[in-house]
Design a protein around this motif. Structure first.
Motif, mmCIF file in Angstrom:
data_model
loop_
_atom_site.group_PDB
_atom_site.id
_atom_site.type_symbol
_atom_site.label_atom_id
_atom_site.label_comp_id
_atom_site.label_asym_id
_atom_site.label_seq_id
_atom_site.Cartn_x
_atom_site.Cartn_y
_atom_site.Cartn_z
ATOM 1 N N ASP A 235 -46.958 1.262 21.967
ATOM 2 C CA ASP A 235 -46.646 1.661 20.593
ATOM 3 C C ASP A 235 -45.473 0.919 19.972
ATOM 4 O OD1 ASP A 235 -44.841 2.843 22.283
ATOM 5 O OD2 ASP A 235 -44.802 4.773 21.249
ATOM 6 N N VAL A 236 -44.979 -0.136 20.630
ATOM 7 C CA VAL A 236 -43.881 -0.906 20.051
ATOM 8 C C VAL A 236 -44.258 -2.384 19.954
ATOM 9 C CG1 VAL A 236 -42.133 0.665 20.984
ATOM 10 C CG2 VAL A 236 -42.701 -1.427 22.228
ATOM 11 N N TYR A 237 -43.537 -3.097 19.091
ATOM 12 C CA TYR A 237 -43.754 -4.538 18.973
ATOM 13 C C TYR A 237 -42.415 -5.217 18.680
ATOM 14 C CZ TYR A 237 -43.887 -3.335 13.961
ATOM 15 O OH TYR A 237 -43.593 -2.850 12.712
ATOM 16 N N PRO A 238 -42.253 -6.459 19.145
ATOM 17 C CA PRO A 238 -40.975 -7.149 18.939
ATOM 18 C C PRO A 238 -40.838 -7.632 17.492
ATOM 19 C CG PRO A 238 -42.476 -8.546 20.188
ATOM 20 C CD PRO A 238 -43.184 -7.241 19.976
ATOM 21 N N ASN B 250 -37.660 -9.645 14.681
ATOM 22 C CA ASN B 250 -36.413 -10.431 14.643
ATOM 23 C C ASN B 250 -36.328 -11.431 15.796
ATOM 24 O OD1 ASN B 250 -35.913 -8.683 12.547
ATOM 25 N ND2 ASN B 250 -34.289 -7.542 13.573
ATOM 26 N N ASP B 251 -37.356 -12.254 15.941
ATOM 27 C CA ASP B 251 -37.370 -13.266 17.005
ATOM 28 C C ASP B 251 -37.110 -12.657 18.384
ATOM 29 O OD1 ASP B 251 -37.813 -15.259 15.079
ATOM 30 O OD2 ASP B 251 -35.663 -15.518 14.745
ATOM 31 N N GLY B 252 -37.587 -11.452 18.596
ATOM 32 C CA GLY B 252 -37.433 -10.812 19.900
ATOM 33 C C GLY B 252 -36.132 -10.047 20.075
ATOM 34 N N GLY B 253 -35.308 -9.986 19.030
ATOM 35 C CA GLY B 253 -34.013 -9.319 19.144
ATOM 36 C C GLY B 253 -34.089 -7.805 19.021
ATOM 37 N N ALA B 254 -35.276 -7.279 18.691
ATOM 38 C CA ALA B 254 -35.412 -5.826 18.562
ATOM 39 C C ALA B 254 -36.863 -5.429 18.834
ATOM 40 C CB ALA B 254 -34.989 -5.364 17.166
ATOM 41 N N LEU B 255 -37.043 -4.169 19.204
ATOM 42 C CA LEU B 255 -38.374 -3.586 19.392
ATOM 43 C C LEU B 255 -38.559 -2.511 18.335
ATOM 44 C CD1 LEU B 255 -38.600 -3.026 23.243
ATOM 45 C CD2 LEU B 255 -39.725 -4.800 21.866
ATOM 46 N N ARG B 256 -39.710 -2.503 17.709
ATOM 47 C CA ARG B 256 -39.936 -1.554 16.620
ATOM 48 C C ARG B 256 -41.121 -0.647 16.920
ATOM 49 N NH1 ARG B 256 -39.424 -2.427 10.177
ATOM 50 N NH2 ARG B 256 -40.665 -0.636 9.569
ATOM 51 N N ARG B 257 -40.952 0.632 16.592
ATOM 52 C CA ARG B 257 -42.013 1.622 16.748
ATOM 53 C C ARG B 257 -42.217 2.277 15.385
ATOM 54 N NH1 ARG B 257 -41.291 7.324 18.930
ATOM 55 N NH2 ARG B 257 -43.425 8.046 18.907
ATOM 56 N N ASP B 258 -43.425 2.196 14.847
ATOM 57 C CA ASP B 258 -43.697 2.680 13.492
ATOM 58 C C ASP B 258 -44.210 4.116 13.495
ATOM 59 O OD1 ASP B 258 -42.958 0.295 12.273
ATOM 60 O OD2 ASP B 258 -44.981 -0.536 12.381
ATOM 61 N N HIS B 259 -44.140 4.726 12.292
ATOM 62 C CA HIS B 259 -44.746 6.043 12.065
ATOM 63 C C HIS B 259 -44.229 7.080 13.054
ATOM 64 C CE1 HIS B 259 -47.902 3.033 10.682
ATOM 65 N NE2 HIS B 259 -47.331 3.480 9.601
ATOM 66 N N VAL B 260 -42.926 7.127 13.204
ATOM 67 C CA VAL B 260 -42.319 8.084 14.131
ATOM 68 C C VAL B 260 -42.247 9.484 13.530
ATOM 69 C CG1 VAL B 260 -40.980 6.355 15.383
ATOM 70 C CG2 VAL B 260 -40.002 7.439 13.346
ATOM 71 N N ALA B 261 -42.424 9.591 12.217
ATOM 72 C CA ALA B 261 -42.445 10.920 11.587
ATOM 73 C C ALA B 261 -43.467 10.914 10.461
ATOM 74 C CB ALA B 261 -41.061 11.259 11.018
#
Lengths: 180, 180
Positions: free
Chosen positions: A43-46, A48-59
């Motif tokens: 449920d996550v994807y990198p 910022n050139d791999g500098g962060a992991l993002r998870r959408d639709h958390v609420a």
């Protein structure tokens, strides 16, 4: 839940998880996994050139009933102490409501399912740890913001608009929230 | 901003405040004032029987352009270290974008005004402290999420929907962000 004759019901606090909280709303939190680890939860994807992991639709922000719209606020809450006596709960029949701590904090989440006035035996209590927020689904009975330890600022996402969006009800019997 | 011949421009970091950041968006933060102090700043009001102070409309969420809608996400960001060399910025022409740390953290906010590609001399750098988040106004050039010290989770409020909502541009000259 244990009972002492005549007095309040005692309710033990559970740790907060998405699964346990699913009947009441969403836990707002990152997925497990370190940035740059290579293999990520589904449920996550990198970004910022791999500098962060993002998870959408958390609420699920649900605020449009009856002409409502999103309101973004900050609430600064004074700490409460355990054990805590709960005598009433509130709910927002027209919209979801989310709370996310803006600094490292633990807060207490007390909820009850159903639309009719909550009964003491139906309550559940959760401890949200650092990095966790919650979104109460529209109409879920809950205790107002109850942070532990220290004064803490929370981001709040809820509904503003026409109509009465606050209901408060006394429990049939007080509940004492305890940390075992 | 100081210049060393031929090399990057050096840009000093300012502390973040609503006034300084106003050309670029909003600082998401509580008002000064302790819960229960009696006298409150004009933009807050007590809630929860006086157990909390609330400040509304801390961010202008602007995500409906071109059929867009709000997306609530969590981003886990790896720390970056100072001095930091900035060679490009990005912007989102279709929506605002807000970042609020979920634990106690400091992060770097680098922005430039205007619609055309940003020039090195136009950059401003701010340090967001504990309890501060930011919302970038639609179209504001900014550096991607850059937390300092340690891996940190952020709540993100931005737009999802049709259309291309990311533009990246190289600066005419690199900028070195320094803490003096």
């Amino acid at each position: 839940m244990t009972e002492s004759s005549g007095g309040p019901l005692e309710l033990e606090i559970e740790s907060l998880s998405a699964e346990r909280f699913a009947p009441f709303g969403e836990v707002i939190e990152a997925s497990a996994g370190r940035v740059g680890a290579g293999a990520y939860p589904i449920d996550v994807y990198p970004i910022n050139d791999g500098g962060a992991l993002r998870r959408d639709h958390v609420a699920q922000v649900d605020v449009e009933e009856g002409g409502g719209r999103l309101r973004v606020s900050v609430a600064r809450a004074a700490p409460r102490t355990l054990p805590l006596l709960v005598e009433k709960l509130e709910r927002h029949p027209l919209g979801s409501q989310a709370f996310v701590p803006m600094t490292t904090a633990c807060f207490l989440v007390v909820v009850a399912g159903g639309v009719r006035p909550p009964r003491a035996r139906e309550l559940r209590a959760f401890l949200a740890g650092p990095g966790q927020g919650v979104s109460y689904r529209r109409g879920v009975w809950h205790l107002p913001l109850s942070v532990l330890e220290r004064e803490t600022d929370f981001l709040v996402l809820d509904r503003e608009g026409p109509g009465e969006n606050l209901e408060e009800r006394a429990l049939d019997r007080p509940v004492r929230i305890v940390l075992t």
